[in-house]
Design a protein around this motif. Sequence first.
Motif, PDB file in Angstrom:
ATOM      1  N   VAL A   2       0.834  -1.194   0.000  1.00 10.75           N
ATOM      2  CA  VAL A   2       0.000   0.000   0.000  1.00 10.75           C
ATOM      3  C   VAL A   2       0.871   1.247   0.000  1.00 10.75           C
ATOM      4  N   GLN A   3       0.489   2.206  -0.823  1.00 14.08           N
ATOM      5  CA  GLN A   3       1.137   3.517  -0.829  1.00 14.08           C
ATOM      6  C   GLN A   3       0.079   4.584  -0.647  1.00 14.08           C
ATOM      7  N   LEU A   4       0.439   5.626   0.099  1.00  9.87           N
ATOM      8  CA  LEU A   4      -0.479   6.715   0.420  1.00  9.87           C
ATOM      9  C   LEU A   4       0.121   8.023  -0.073  1.00  9.87           C
ATOM     10  N   VAL A   5      -0.696   8.822  -0.749  1.00 12.62           N
ATOM     11  CA  VAL A   5      -0.213  10.099  -1.283  1.00 12.62           C
ATOM     12  C   VAL A   5      -1.179  11.195  -0.862  1.00 12.62           C
ATOM     13  N   VAL A  24      -4.951   6.323  -2.279  1.00  7.86           N
ATOM     14  CA  VAL A  24      -4.401   5.055  -1.793  1.00  7.86           C
ATOM     15  C   VAL A  24      -4.157   4.130  -2.973  1.00  7.86           C
ATOM     16  N   PHE A  25      -2.950   3.623  -3.059  1.00  2.29           N
ATOM     17  CA  PHE A  25      -2.559   2.723  -4.138  1.00  2.29           C
ATOM     18  C   PHE A  25      -2.192   1.370  -3.538  1.00  2.29           C
ATOM     19  N   GLY A  26      -2.703   0.311  -4.154  1.00  4.69           N
ATOM     20  CA  GLY A  26      -2.441  -1.029  -3.643  1.00  4.69           C
ATOM     21  C   GLY A  26      -3.449  -1.420  -2.589  1.00  4.69           C
ATOM     22  N   GLY A  27      -3.599  -2.707  -2.372  1.00  2.00           N
ATOM     23  CA  GLY A  27      -4.563  -3.187  -1.396  1.00  2.00           C
ATOM     24  C   GLY A  27      -5.987  -3.011  -1.893  1.00  2.00           C
ATOM     25  N   THR A  28      -6.923  -3.283  -1.011  1.00  5.58           N
ATOM     26  CA  THR A  28      -8.336  -3.152  -1.337  1.00  5.58           C
ATOM     27  C   THR A  28      -8.891  -2.009  -0.508  1.00  5.58           C
ATOM     28  N   PHE A  29      -8.904  -0.836  -1.109  1.00 10.11           N
ATOM     29  CA  PHE A  29      -9.247   0.390  -0.372  1.00 10.11           C
ATOM     30  C   PHE A  29     -10.605   0.277   0.303  1.00 10.11           C
ATOM     31  N   SER A  30     -11.558  -0.322  -0.363  1.00  5.80           N
ATOM     32  CA  SER A  30     -12.925  -0.374   0.165  1.00  5.80           C
ATOM     33  C   SER A  30     -13.042  -1.207   1.438  1.00  5.80           C
ATOM     34  N   TYR A  53     -14.785   1.673   6.680  1.00  4.68           N
ATOM     35  CA  TYR A  53     -14.557   1.258   5.296  1.00  4.68           C
ATOM     36  C   TYR A  53     -15.715   1.632   4.379  1.00  4.68           C
ATOM     37  N   SER A  54     -16.918   1.655   4.937  1.00  9.67           N
ATOM     38  CA  SER A  54     -18.099   1.970   4.132  1.00  9.67           C
ATOM     39  C   SER A  54     -18.398   3.463   4.090  1.00  9.67           C
ATOM     40  N   LYS A  76     -12.790   5.991  -6.184  1.00 10.73           N
ATOM     41  CA  LYS A  76     -11.556   6.701  -6.521  1.00 10.73           C
ATOM     42  C   LYS A  76     -10.397   6.353  -5.595  1.00 10.73           C
ATOM     43  N   ASN A  77     -10.636   5.426  -4.667  1.00  5.48           N
ATOM     44  CA  ASN A  77      -9.591   5.040  -3.701  1.00  5.48           C
ATOM     45  C   ASN A  77      -9.002   6.263  -3.004  1.00  5.48           C
ATOM     46  N   THR A  78      -9.877   7.152  -2.584  1.00  2.43           N
ATOM     47  CA  THR A  78      -9.428   8.413  -2.014  1.00  2.43           C
ATOM     48  C   THR A  78     -10.238   8.755  -0.763  1.00  2.43           C
TER      49      THR A  78
END
Length: 122
Positions: A2-5, A24-30, A53-54, A76-78
């Motif tokens: 996981v990477q966070l920006v 968030v990049f990688g993993g399952t953001f949801s 998560y929801s 958007k994984n954000t």
Amino acid sequence: QVQLVESGGGLVQTGGSLRLSCAVFGGTFSLFAMGWFRQAPGKEREFVCAISYSGGTTYYADSVKGRFTISRDNAKNTVYLQMNSLKPEDTATYYCTIVLDSDFARPEYDIWGQGTQVTVSS
């Protein structure tokens, strides 16, 4: 991995607003509960707020309750942090991270982005 920006920080006057974003990049953001933390110079990193998560549950530190709003867009994984009525004591570097479902105020992993600087002038 996981990477966070984080992004969106800046210089604002007292009473102003900013909106921070954390991609968030990688993993399952949801599946992640997400939180924002901040660290001022010479101080320890402190919890600001978190969201389930929801998106159905949020939790705020007393110092920001009523002024900050956390939200997320799982498509958007954000995760976002809307900051209103900013005060000089909000000046810090802001970080997002994955937090425990059982304790929103605690990071689940030692994974952090580079942070985004927020400076509130008086």
